[in-house]
Scaffold this motif. Sequence first.
Motif, PDB file in Angstrom:
ATOM      1  N   LEU A   1       0.827  -1.205   0.000  1.00  0.00           N
ATOM      2  CA  LEU A   1       0.000   0.000   0.000  1.00  0.00           C
ATOM      3  C   LEU A   1       0.863   1.259   0.000  1.00  0.00           C
ATOM      4  CD1 LEU A   1      -2.946   0.752  -0.189  1.00  0.00           C
ATOM      5  CD2 LEU A   1      -3.019   0.867   2.316  1.00  0.00           C
ATOM      6  N   ALA A   2       1.997   1.215   0.693  1.00  0.00           N
ATOM      7  CA  ALA A   2       2.933   2.352   0.672  1.00  0.00           C
ATOM      8  C   ALA A   2       3.434   2.598  -0.745  1.00  0.00           C
ATOM      9  CB  ALA A   2       4.099   2.106   1.620  1.00  0.00           C
ATOM     10  N   GLU A   3       3.719   1.549  -1.488  1.00  0.00           N
ATOM     11  CA  GLU A   3       4.188   1.706  -2.867  1.00  0.00           C
ATOM     12  C   GLU A   3       3.114   2.351  -3.736  1.00  0.00           C
ATOM     13  OE1 GLU A   3       5.540  -2.211  -3.953  1.00  0.00           O
ATOM     14  OE2 GLU A   3       7.412  -1.970  -2.823  1.00  0.00           O
TER      15      GLU A   3
ATOM     16  N   TRP B   1       5.991  10.635  -3.016  1.00  0.00           N
ATOM     17  CA  TRP B   1       6.689  10.720  -1.735  1.00  0.00           C
ATOM     18  C   TRP B   1       7.670   9.554  -1.595  1.00  0.00           C
ATOM     19  CZ3 TRP B   1       2.657  12.200   2.575  1.00  0.00           C
ATOM     20  CH2 TRP B   1       2.067  13.421   2.243  1.00  0.00           C
ATOM     21  N   ARG B   2       8.590   9.700  -0.652  1.00  0.00           N
ATOM     22  CA  ARG B   2       9.648   8.710  -0.413  1.00  0.00           C
ATOM     23  C   ARG B   2       9.206   7.691   0.641  1.00  0.00           C
ATOM     24  NH1 ARG B   2      13.386   8.657   3.618  1.00  0.00           N
ATOM     25  NH2 ARG B   2      12.871  10.777   4.258  1.00  0.00           N
TER      26      ARG B   2
ATOM     27  N   LEU C   1       5.551   6.973   4.531  1.00  0.00           N
ATOM     28  CA  LEU C   1       5.882   7.814   3.391  1.00  0.00           C
ATOM     29  C   LEU C   1       6.255   9.175   3.950  1.00  0.00           C
ATOM     30  CD1 LEU C   1       3.106   7.206   0.709  1.00  0.00           C
ATOM     31  CD2 LEU C   1       5.366   6.196   0.866  1.00  0.00           C
ATOM     32  N   ILE C   2       7.306   9.746   3.404  1.00  0.00           N
ATOM     33  CA  ILE C   2       7.767  11.064   3.819  1.00  0.00           C
ATOM     34  C   ILE C   2       7.535  12.019   2.659  1.00  0.00           C
ATOM     35  CG2 ILE C   2       9.703  12.403   4.719  1.00  0.00           C
ATOM     36  CD1 ILE C   2       8.852   9.954   6.473  1.00  0.00           C
ATOM     37  N   GLY C   3       6.766  13.065   2.932  1.00  0.00           N
ATOM     38  CA  GLY C   3       6.426  14.040   1.905  1.00  0.00           C
ATOM     39  C   GLY C   3       7.009  15.407   2.214  1.00  0.00           C
ATOM     40  N   PRO C   4       6.655  16.377   1.412  1.00  0.00           N
ATOM     41  CA  PRO C   4       7.161  17.730   1.613  1.00  0.00           C
ATOM     42  C   PRO C   4       6.614  18.339   2.905  1.00  0.00           C
ATOM     43  CG  PRO C   4       5.484  17.720  -0.086  1.00  0.00           C
ATOM     44  CD  PRO C   4       5.742  16.291   0.275  1.00  0.00           C
ATOM     45  N   HIS C   5       7.360  19.297   3.441  1.00  0.00           N
ATOM     46  CA  HIS C   5       6.941  20.061   4.613  1.00  0.00           C
ATOM     47  C   HIS C   5       6.660  19.178   5.821  1.00  0.00           C
ATOM     48  CE1 HIS C   5       6.664  23.240   1.681  1.00  0.00           C
ATOM     49  NE2 HIS C   5       5.752  22.561   1.021  1.00  0.00           N
ATOM     50  N   GLY C   6       7.357  18.050   5.926  1.00  0.00           N
ATOM     51  CA  GLY C   6       7.199  17.175   7.074  1.00  0.00           C
ATOM     52  C   GLY C   6       5.944  16.314   7.076  1.00  0.00           C
ATOM     53  N   ARG C   7       5.218  16.310   5.995  1.00  0.00           N
ATOM     54  CA  ARG C   7       4.011  15.477   5.936  1.00  0.00           C
ATOM     55  C   ARG C   7       4.392  14.009   5.949  1.00  0.00           C
ATOM     56  NH1 ARG C   7       1.186  18.834   1.148  1.00  0.00           N
ATOM     57  NH2 ARG C   7       0.501  20.602   2.382  1.00  0.00           N
ATOM     58  N   GLN C   8       3.551  13.210   6.595  1.00  0.00           N
ATOM     59  CA  GLN C   8       3.789  11.772   6.666  1.00  0.00           C
ATOM     60  C   GLN C   8       2.474  11.021   6.516  1.00  0.00           C
ATOM     61  OE1 GLN C   8       5.782  11.854  10.583  1.00  0.00           O
ATOM     62  NE2 GLN C   8       7.355  10.625   9.574  1.00  0.00           N
ATOM     63  N   LEU C   9       2.560   9.860   5.907  1.00  0.00           N
ATOM     64  CA  LEU C   9       1.449   8.929   5.807  1.00  0.00           C
ATOM     65  C   LEU C   9       2.048   7.561   6.088  1.00  0.00           C
ATOM     66  CD1 LEU C   9      -1.544   8.443   5.056  1.00  0.00           C
ATOM     67  CD2 LEU C   9      -0.812   8.273   2.664  1.00  0.00           C
ATOM     68  N   ALA C  10       1.451   6.825   7.029  1.00  0.00           N
ATOM     69  CA  ALA C  10       2.012   5.536   7.419  1.00  0.00           C
ATOM     70  C   ALA C  10       1.004   4.419   7.183  1.00  0.00           C
ATOM     71  CB  ALA C  10       2.436   5.564   8.880  1.00  0.00           C
TER      72      ALA C  10
ATOM     73  N   ARG D   1      -4.316   2.558 -13.096  1.00  0.00           N
ATOM     74  CA  ARG D   1      -3.206   1.699 -13.521  1.00  0.00           C
ATOM     75  C   ARG D   1      -2.444   1.150 -12.319  1.00  0.00           C
ATOM     76  NH1 ARG D   1       1.978   1.441 -14.071  1.00  0.00           N
ATOM     77  NH2 ARG D   1       2.419   3.503 -13.249  1.00  0.00           N
ATOM     78  N   LEU D   2      -2.333   1.954 -11.264  1.00  0.00           N
ATOM     79  CA  LEU D   2      -1.598   1.553 -10.065  1.00  0.00           C
ATOM     80  C   LEU D   2      -2.387   0.599  -9.169  1.00  0.00           C
ATOM     81  CD1 LEU D   2      -0.050   5.016  -9.207  1.00  0.00           C
ATOM     82  CD2 LEU D   2       1.213   2.965  -9.925  1.00  0.00           C
ATOM     83  N   GLY D   3      -3.674   0.399  -9.460  1.00  0.00           N
ATOM     84  CA  GLY D   3      -4.456  -0.567  -8.693  1.00  0.00           C
ATOM     85  C   GLY D   3      -5.678  -0.030  -7.981  1.00  0.00           C
ATOM     86  N   ALA D   4      -5.993   1.248  -8.143  1.00  0.00           N
ATOM     87  CA  ALA D   4      -7.201   1.802  -7.538  1.00  0.00           C
ATOM     88  C   ALA D   4      -8.429   1.324  -8.312  1.00  0.00           C
ATOM     89  CB  ALA D   4      -7.149   3.334  -7.545  1.00  0.00           C
ATOM     90  N   THR D   5      -9.583   1.446  -7.679  1.00  0.00           N
ATOM     91  CA  THR D   5     -10.857   1.113  -8.290  1.00  0.00           C
ATOM     92  C   THR D   5     -11.762   2.340  -8.209  1.00  0.00           C
ATOM     93  OG1 THR D   5     -10.649  -1.165  -7.502  1.00  0.00           O
ATOM     94  CG2 THR D   5     -12.847  -0.447  -8.160  1.00  0.00           C
TER      95      THR D   5
END
Length: 124
Positions: free
Chosen positions: A19-21, A29-30, A42-51, A92-96
Motif C-alpha cells: 500500500l505504501a508503494e 513521496w519517499r 511515506l515522507i512528503g514535503p513540509h514534514g508530511r507523513q502517511l504511514a 493503472r496503479l491498482g485503484a478502483t
Amino acid sequence: MAVATMGVTVLDCRNPRELAEFYAAVLGWRIDDEDGGDWVELIGPHGRQLAFQASPDHQPPRWPSTEMPQQFHLDLDVPRDQLEAAEAEVLRLGATLLEGDNGGTRDWRVYADPAGHPFCLCVH
C-alpha cells in the motif's frame, strides 16, 4: 493552548509495503521502511507523513454503505486539467473507481486504494 499537534496519519492494511508503494507512486513521496514490514512510512514535503500499519484481519470499508463505514478518507488535490491523467494513473496503479464526478458536475471522484480505503481525487 493546544494539547497536542497533528502527527502521522496511519492506514491499517494487510500489506503495508504494497500500500505504501501505491501511495508513493500517486503522491511522489519517499518510502521509509526501517522496521521491515509491519510499519511503513511515506515522507512528503513540509514534514508530511502517511504511514501504513499491518493488520492481518483488516476488512476494507464498503463505500458508501454504513454496514462497514469508511470512517475517514483522503482527499488528494489535482489540477483540473490533469484530472483525467490522474485518474488513469491511479487506476493503472491498482485503484478502483467507486463513484465518478456525475458527468463533470462535481469537482471530485471517489476511488478505493488496493486495500479498499476510499480516497478522492479533487479538483484543486
